[in-house]
Design an enzyme around this catalytic site. Structure first.
Site: not given
Length: 327
Positions: A42, A53, A59, A86
């Site tokens: 999780e 960002q 990635t 998100a």
């Protein structure tokens, strides 16, 4: 999330974290809880610092996480609750809103979050996640090499240098006249002389097969459209080229300027616009230029929108099926 809550997540002894560190500064990180017996993890926290960002760190971070969780923890899936901001990021990382993992494997293990969207990612058992970029690069190079054996598309011709197209008069005409079929690379690309002047609007002009007659009909139609626009109440900003003395930075921003006067010269030449699409492209460019340079609250922006709507109505009235324009 409150800072105290984030600290509890990151420091929880049942959690593990993966971080991107650059010049001794943490750029971003992901905290997750591995449920080894259930073979899923999780994701509890994921963040990239604001000024770093959209640079690929997210990635790279996720790829390292997947490889570590799969090879070290023995996990096959990730689950996470994502807020609306998100969801896009997680979709790009291979997550979906459809949960295919058997419910008995995860139900009761992860906590429900109000307002969050449960998302799932299934990890490929063989994919080298940390080496994806180089693998894709090698594949692209191999594909390009194969294409080069079958095609000459890698050959780039420069008609501007060959024919002096970079030397144009004020209406945009090359100072040297060139036959279309003499442009290097055109025939190799599959062009044939019968395609010259082909237009999806050809049917609305003269039914004659005579190219000169069709061109006269096209010129007459474009002349009519130009006059209609010229006489419109919102046409005043577009009647002449923008004066550099009045707007010094205009040509730094607008690289392909056009106006009604310039288009009129091109129409009267009987050579520049060989299809209605070419003429319409210039008209649309004129309006796009106005909206690119001017903000929406300016009179120039509003004039462009109203005049474009008027132009579209005039064109649609004539280009309806069954309509013909005679010489």
């Amino acid at each position: 999330m409150p800072k105290e809550y984030i600290v509890r997540l990151v420091m929880d002894r049942n959690h593990k974290s993966v971080m991107v560190i650059r010049r001794k500064q943490v750029v971003g990180g992901i905290t997750y809880r591995p449920y080894v017996s259930q073979k899923f993890g999780e994701i509890a926290f994921c963040a990239i610092t604001a000024d770093e960002q959209v640079k690929g760190y997210g990635t790279r971070l996720m790829n390292h996480l997947k490889q570590h969780a799969r090879d070290v923890d023995g996990l096959t899936h990730f689950l996470t609750y994502a807020d609306n901001n998100a969801v896009g990021y997680f979709i790009k990382q291979g997550f979906t809103k459809e949960i295919h993992l058997e419910k008995e494997r995860w139900h009761g293990y992860i906590k429900d979050y109000d307002g969050g969207i449960l998302m799932e990612c299934k990890m490929d058992p063989k994919l080298p996640y940390t080496d994806l970029s180089s693998m894709i690069r090698d594949q692209r190079l191999a594909l390009d090499a194969k294409i080069r054996k079958l095609s000459n598309c890698q050959e780039v011709h420069n008609p501007e240098k060959v024919f002096g197209f970079d030397q144009k008069n004020e209406a945009g005409f090359p100072k040297r006249k060139v036959k279309v079929e003499d442009i290097p690379g055109l025939r190799e690309a599959g062009w044939t002389p019968d395609q010259y002047g082909h237009s999806r609007f050809s049917r609305i002009f003269s039914a004659s097969a005579d190219g000169a007659t069709n061109q006269k009909s096209l010129t007459a139609f474009m002349r009519t459209l130009l006059k209609s626009m010229h006489d419109h109440v919102d046409a005043w900003p577009f009647k002449e080229p923008v004066d550099r003395r009045d707007v010094p930075d205009y040509y730094d921003i607008i690289k392909d300027p056009v106006d009604l006067k310039t288009m009129s010269k091109r129409v009267e030449s009987d050579q520049y616009y060989v299809t209605l699409e070419m003429f319409m492209a210039d008209v649309k460019r004129m309006f796009t230029n106005a909206r690119t340079y001017n903000s929406p609250d300016t009179i120039y922006f509003k004039c462009a929108t109203r005049l474009e709507s008027y132009f579209d109505t005039k064109v649609q009235a004539v280009t309806q099926p069954g309509t013909k324009v005679q010489k």
